[in-house]
Design an enzyme around this catalytic site. Sequence first.
Site, short mmCIF file in Angstrom:
data_model
loop_
_atom_site.label_atom_id
_atom_site.label_comp_id
_atom_site.label_asym_id
_atom_site.label_seq_id
_atom_site.Cartn_x
_atom_site.Cartn_y
_atom_site.Cartn_z
N CYS A 48 -16.42 96.36 41.14
CA CYS A 48 -15.63 95.69 40.36
C CYS A 48 -15.15 94.43 41.34
O CYS A 48 -15.09 94.57 42.68
CB CYS A 48 -14.15 96.55 40.19
SG CYS A 48 -12.79 95.59 39.61
N GLU B 71 6.48 72.05 29.65
CA GLU B 71 5.24 72.96 29.58
C GLU B 71 4.46 72.44 28.59
O GLU B 71 4.64 72.19 27.41
CB GLU B 71 6.02 74.42 29.30
CG GLU B 71 4.95 75.29 29.03
CD GLU B 71 3.84 75.59 30.14
OE1 GLU B 71 2.50 75.82 29.88
OE2 GLU B 71 4.09 75.64 31.32
N CYS C 134 -7.36 101.68 37.66
CA CYS C 134 -7.26 100.45 38.63
C CYS C 134 -5.95 100.78 39.18
O CYS C 134 -4.80 100.67 38.86
CB CYS C 134 -7.40 99.10 37.78
SG CYS C 134 -6.80 97.83 38.72
N CYS D 83 -10.95 92.86 43.52
CA CYS D 83 -10.12 92.83 44.81
C CYS D 83 -11.27 92.40 46.05
O CYS D 83 -12.38 92.89 46.03
CB CYS D 83 -9.76 94.24 45.24
SG CYS D 83 -8.48 94.92 44.22
N CYS E 170 -9.62 102.33 46.42
CA CYS E 170 -10.11 102.54 45.22
C CYS E 170 -11.76 102.80 45.36
O CYS E 170 -12.25 101.90 45.93
CB CYS E 170 -9.93 101.11 44.51
SG CYS E 170 -10.68 100.91 42.85
N CYS F 134 -0.19 78.51 43.79
CA CYS F 134 -0.92 79.99 43.99
C CYS F 134 -2.46 79.58 44.64
O CYS F 134 -3.26 80.62 44.54
CB CYS F 134 -1.17 80.33 42.62
SG CYS F 134 -2.12 79.67 41.32
#
Length: 345
Positions: free
Chosen positions: A74, A231, A150, A77, A66, A299
Amino acid sequence: MVCGPVAHGGHVVARAEDGVVLFVRHALPDERVVALVTEGSEGDRFLRADAVQVLDGSVHRVPPPCPYAGPDACGGCDFQHADPAYQRELKTTVVREQLQRLAGLESEVVVEEVDPLLGWRTRMQYVDVPGGGQGLHKHRSHDVVEVETCLIDAGLPASGHEQVGPHVFAVEPDGFWQPHVAAPQVLVDTVREMARPQPGESALDLYAGVGLFGAFLADDVGPAGWVTGVEGDAAASAHAAENTRAEAVHADVQRWLEGPDSPRHVDLVVLDPPRTGAKQRVVEGIVGRTPRAVVYVACDPAALARDVALFAERGYGLVALRAFDLFPMTHHVECVALLEHVTDQ
């Protein structure tokens, strides 16, 4: 300066000549670089920096695909300058290190490749820029870099529905859904393989979102069993009620577990908490229901490790762990852990 090992967060650790620790982005372990301090001041415990010149590069360094990746560009990443296999090695190192440091566990887990490596992100948040263009934020900044394209954007139109296997899930177009196009199926398959849900069993799907895991758990336990999904987001919970035959409860997970309306015992618990993890009171609420198995989708490896340590203190040990590169080119990694009650020998 010579760069040291990778650290959680998308940077490597280095030391300046005066001994100050620097967290350096856009560098790789063992490289010799010129680094520019981007955050911090004299007297801080550590400084943040960018590698603005590579004097002696790693064999794993590649040209970023990229044009917007790199220092002062940016911030989306972290690892485009590393070949994909080495990115997974770095993430494997981080997951193992977090488990060892925070949970006292040695693990042989290896971060697994998931295609595609570009064009994978199902949800993008661009910033409007003057003239009708679009942009993305710099790392840890409100400054915006204008981008034409992107490369991790899957380019999918905003949709109110997502399909995984036989199930169609109603979702908010700007609401949470697994970012990687392959993630829902990969995670559902892994959760079911670890949990081994049986007809007639009871299950909790905590931090249930729109019911991704609950829908498949309900299929597995059948009409003789039951699944309750909890939730905290009202819109997601409402969609979960549409998406699955599992009971959908709109509530804060911790408060619900500590309240009078939650079941006292369940066979299975699946949880997919936010990046900060489940934390002590939720772990206590899960363990108090004596499930035969807990499947934890995470995560953030540091939050997972902290919670695994909490489960261990309460008699639930880590018996299986898989990690997936569901955020290629970034430092993020998705883990799925199986915890079971450990009986005294």
